[in-house]
Design a protein around this motif. Structure first.
Motif, PDB file in Angstrom:
ATOM      1  N   UNK A  94       1.103  -1.103  -0.331  1.00 57.80           N
ATOM      2  CA  UNK A  94      -0.303  -0.060  -0.094  1.00 57.80           C
ATOM      3  C   UNK A  94       0.841   1.338  -0.276  1.00 57.80           C
ATOM      4  N   UNK A  95       2.138   1.442   0.545  1.00 62.01           N
ATOM      5  CA  UNK A  95       3.052   2.622   0.959  1.00 62.01           C
ATOM      6  C   UNK A  95       3.401   2.356  -0.975  1.00 62.01           C
ATOM      7  N   UNK A  96       4.103   1.270  -1.183  1.00 61.75           N
ATOM      8  CA  UNK A  96       3.507   1.839  -2.653  1.00 61.75           C
ATOM      9  C   UNK A  96       3.575   2.210  -3.609  1.00 61.75           C
ATOM     10  N   UNK A  97       2.630   2.109  -3.007  1.00 62.38           N
ATOM     11  CA  UNK A  97       1.215   2.760  -4.264  1.00 62.38           C
ATOM     12  C   UNK A  97       0.588   3.750  -3.007  1.00 62.38           C
ATOM     13  N   UNK A  98       0.960   4.839  -2.913  1.00 63.39           N
ATOM     14  CA  UNK A  98       0.642   6.039  -1.598  1.00 63.39           C
ATOM     15  C   UNK A  98      -0.161   6.057  -1.334  1.00 63.39           C
ATOM     16  N   UNK A  99      -0.978   4.920  -1.017  1.00 58.74           N
ATOM     17  CA  UNK A  99      -1.711   4.399   0.205  1.00 58.74           C
ATOM     18  C   UNK A  99      -2.172   5.327   1.128  1.00 58.74           C
ATOM     19  N   UNK A 100      -3.162   5.401   1.762  1.00 58.63           N
ATOM     20  CA  UNK A 100      -3.422   6.227   3.440  1.00 58.63           C
ATOM     21  C   UNK A 100      -4.207   5.418   3.816  1.00 58.63           C
ATOM     22  N   UNK A 101      -3.158   5.419   5.340  1.00 59.96           N
ATOM     23  CA  UNK A 101      -3.947   4.676   6.142  1.00 59.96           C
ATOM     24  C   UNK A 101      -3.914   5.611   7.546  1.00 59.96           C
ATOM     25  N   UNK A 102      -4.916   5.351   8.586  1.00 63.75           N
ATOM     26  CA  UNK A 102      -4.247   6.882   9.482  1.00 63.75           C
ATOM     27  C   UNK A 102      -4.477   5.303  10.776  1.00 63.75           C
ATOM     28  N   UNK A 103      -3.368   5.377  11.599  1.00 60.31           N
ATOM     29  CA  UNK A 103      -3.506   4.326  12.864  1.00 60.31           C
ATOM     30  C   UNK A 103      -3.848   5.013  13.854  1.00 60.31           C
ATOM     31  N   UNK A 104      -4.118   4.603  14.787  1.00 57.78           N
ATOM     32  CA  UNK A 104      -5.480   5.520  16.091  1.00 57.78           C
ATOM     33  C   UNK A 104      -5.846   6.447  15.451  1.00 57.78           C
ATOM     34  N   UNK A 105      -7.220   5.742  15.095  1.00 60.50           N
ATOM     35  CA  UNK A 105      -8.643   6.674  14.305  1.00 60.50           C
ATOM     36  C   UNK A 105      -9.768   5.766  14.688  1.00 60.50           C
ATOM     37  N   UNK A 106     -10.705   5.541  15.471  1.00 63.09           N
ATOM     38  CA  UNK A 106     -11.551   4.365  15.384  1.00 63.09           C
ATOM     39  C   UNK A 106     -12.610   5.689  15.159  1.00 63.09           C
ATOM     40  N   UNK A 107     -13.741   4.867  13.375  1.00 66.65           N
ATOM     41  CA  UNK A 107     -14.642   5.189  13.578  1.00 66.65           C
ATOM     42  C   UNK A 107     -16.264   5.029  14.627  1.00 66.65           C
ATOM     43  N   UNK A 108     -16.777   5.908  15.470  1.00 68.84           N
ATOM     44  CA  UNK A 108     -17.633   5.815  16.312  1.00 68.84           C
ATOM     45  C   UNK A 108     -19.080   5.900  15.813  1.00 68.84           C
ATOM     46  N   UNK A 109     -18.816   7.376  14.489  1.00 72.46           N
ATOM     47  CA  UNK A 109     -20.242   7.458  14.327  1.00 72.46           C
ATOM     48  C   UNK A 109     -20.372   8.126  12.847  1.00 72.46           C
ATOM     49  N   UNK A 110     -21.957   7.912  12.300  1.00 72.55           N
ATOM     50  CA  UNK A 110     -21.576   7.723  10.629  1.00 72.55           C
ATOM     51  C   UNK A 110     -23.205   8.412  10.256  1.00 72.55           C
ATOM     52  N   UNK A 111     -22.887   8.666   9.587  1.00 74.94           N
ATOM     53  CA  UNK A 111     -24.294   9.243   8.769  1.00 74.94           C
ATOM     54  C   UNK A 111     -24.823   9.321   7.037  1.00 74.94           C
ATOM     55  N   UNK A 112     -25.285   8.398   6.590  1.00 74.56           N
ATOM     56  CA  UNK A 112     -25.368   8.829   4.545  1.00 74.56           C
ATOM     57  C   UNK A 112     -26.992   9.221   4.596  1.00 74.56           C
ATOM     58  N   UNK A 113     -26.147   9.382   3.024  1.00 77.06           N
ATOM     59  CA  UNK A 113     -27.439  10.506   1.810  1.00 77.06           C
ATOM     60  C   UNK A 113     -27.361   9.882   0.845  1.00 77.06           C
TER      61      UNK A 113
END
Length: 542
Positions: free
Chosen positions: A154-173
């Motif tokens: 993923x690093x080779x492809x410049x993909x983004x990863x974010x550690x220490x981040x919890x998805x705690x709420x979401x909404x969709x439309x």
């Protein structure tokens, strides 16, 4: 800028400007060009599923953010087996060579009694490779190392990863998903994405938030088990060691390829699930001829509680369930991780088609349509193995025979086929061949990448210029005929795909979407391609 801690990484990743040159990982520079925090896809969970999906999306130019609530990749050997079909997926994703170098075969099982080996047996059946199936045996690699190699890709492809981040709420439309991330310092950030993928494990908070139920069979005969990674003195690394206990339990020690570690599994009907290092040492000393002192180091421990279940659906609006969030398997047969990676492989190309090539959102409905029956089938296999007492594992676990013949995306347009013929919906086999100038190659080399492939065998009426697809979307390859691109030097393509003349449309995930007779190929393939380029789904001909 130099990123010195998780907090710095979080701030950098969340100032993404919407272009495809995002954060590489937690140790390298991150972009900080603007405040928009908008992505095409948000993925929750950096396990094998989330990482494989992030890799597939990155190579398609899809702006994705992978978030992981832990501050690092998960430790522990956990699931150690990569089945042959998953190795084919890794080949396409560009990570197989590294995984092969880090892994190895499973050793024979050695049964111990009274301090000596009393019998050995081949637990994992070994199968010779063929031109059509170059990867024919399960590959052992500790899951922590598997994750590291996926992360490096993923690093080779410049993909983004974010550690220490919890998805705690979401909404969709109808416009997308709005998600709140809680960071390591307690602060929150909001991310917008067109789609959200829950790859957050069997206890998925996103699945629960969606109200999607999960049900499955009760796994009889096995309660909690102790799982640990160890360094041990006094055991050879040529066997998978196993001791039977008086209470019908067992201790098993597997030497992990590419390391000096052993994976330990302890189970008994009255096992106290204490995962402390001292308890692990006590269990090994009590159940084997080894002493506590020979357990030189306890690297990681966990209590494992086998379960089997599947979610009622894999899609809810703009949110998708993948991996353990969608299905949980008994460890018997090593199917869970492999099925999970292939969820990502199925979903990744479809998201790419919708987000980058104008395909209708309804294409994404086929993720649930295709993957839920597969997950149910594999769940039955692993549950059956769990209930049996057989130790042997064979080709039926390799997942090479899985296909999508009943998918609405599949069109078999030939008639009077032999019973054993390769058909639309089946896995596209490999075959060694040469280019027109005699350079050795193989079909997997031709298929590798995010594109579809049109494989024209013999003389056909295929007119690639008349098809509704950009060259970056579909590559046309002629085998035989007046102007061949490939030469079937030793007949391996013929053996795998038939004599032709026929045209096959191969999906980006390596399955045959269309099989058309040569005299009607252009029209029929054009109709099928409409399903992937914005003209709506074309129902399969049955």
């Amino acid at each position: 800028m130099e990123l010195n801690n998780v907090k710095d990484v979080q701030r950098a990743a969340l100032t993404h400007d919407g272009t495809h040159h995002g954060t590489r990982d937690s140790t390298r520079d991150a972009p900080h060009d603007g405040p928009s925090r908008r992505f095409d896809v948000l993925i929750s969970g950096a396990g094998p599923t989330g990482l494989a999906l992030a890799i597939d999306l990155a190579r398609r130019g899809v702006r994705a953010l992978l978030v992981e609530r832990q501050d690092r990749l998960s430790p522990g050997a956990r699931g150690t087996g990569l089945q042959p079909r998953t190795q084919e997926v890794y080949d396409d994703l560009g990570v197989l060579e590294a995984v092969q170098a880090a892994g190895g075969p499973y050793p024979d099982l050695a049964m111990w009694q009274d301090g000596r080996i009393v019998s050995t047996q081949r637990m994992v059946e070994r199968v010779d490779p063929t031109p059509a199936t170059p990867y024919s045996n399960a590959l052992m690699i500790p899951q922590w190392r598997n994750l590291e190699l996926l992360h490096e890709r993923l690093r080779e492809l410049d993909g983004q990863i974010l550690f220490g981040a919890e998805l705690t709420d979401f909404s969709q439309d109808s416009d997308g998903v709005r998600a709140r991330l809680t960071l390591a310092d307690g602060s929150t950030q909001t991310v917008h994405a067109a789609y959200l993928v829950a790859a957050d494990g069997g206890r998925s908070t996103l699945r629960k938030a969606l109200g999607i139920g999960m049900s499955g069979p009760t796994l009889a005969g096995m309660g909690p088990a102790l799982l640990a990674d160890l360094r041990i003195d006094g055991l050879d690394r040529d066997h998978w060691h196993r001791w039977l206990l008086p209470d019908d339990g067992f201790v098993a020690l597997l030497p992990l390829a590419g390391t000096d570690h052993f994976q330990c599994l302890v189970w008994g009907p009255d096992l106290e699930p204490n995962p402390s290092p001292e308890a692990i040492r006590d269990r090994i000393a009590a159940g084997t001829h080894l002493t506590r002192d020979q357990v030189r180091e306890v690297l990681w421990t966990s209590v494992y509680r086998p379960k089997a279940a599947m979610a009622d659906r894999f899609r809810a609006g703009r949110v998708f369930l993948a991996g353990d969030a969608a299905h949980i398997h008994s460890p018997a047969g090593g199917q869970g991780l492999n099925t999970s990676v292939q969820d990502a492989y199925n979903l990744g190309w479809k998201l790419g088609q919708v987000l980058r090539h104008g395909a209708p959102d309804t294409l994404l409905d086929t993720y649930d349509t295709e993957r839920r029956p597969i997950a149910a089938h594999i769940l039955n296999i692993s549950t059956r193995l769990h209930g049996s007492r057989t130790m042997r594992r064979g080709r039926d676990l390799h997942q090479l025979d899985i296909g999508y013949r009943d998918s609405p995306l599949t069109r078999e347009l030939r008639t009077d086929l032999p019973e054993d013929a390769l058909r639309a919906g089946d896995r596209a086999p490999d075959a060694p061949c040469t280019t027109a100038d005699g350079t050795p190659t193989r079909l997997f080399d031709i298929y590798r990448g995010p594109h579809f492939t049109l494989l024209a065998l013999g003389e056909t009426d295929l007119d690639a210029a008349a098809l509704p697809a950009a060259p970056s979307l579909v590559r046309t390859v002629h085998v035989g005929g007046p102007s061949p691109d490939l030469i079937d030097t030793n007949g391996h393509i013929r053996d795998a795909y038939g004599d032709g003349p026929t045209v096959f449309l191969i999906r980006p995930d390596g399955y045959l979407a269309v099989a058309a007779p040569a005299n009607d190929a252009t029209v029929r393939v054009a109709e099928a391609l409409a399903a992937y380029t914005g003209a709506g789904l074309v129902p399969s001909a049955r």
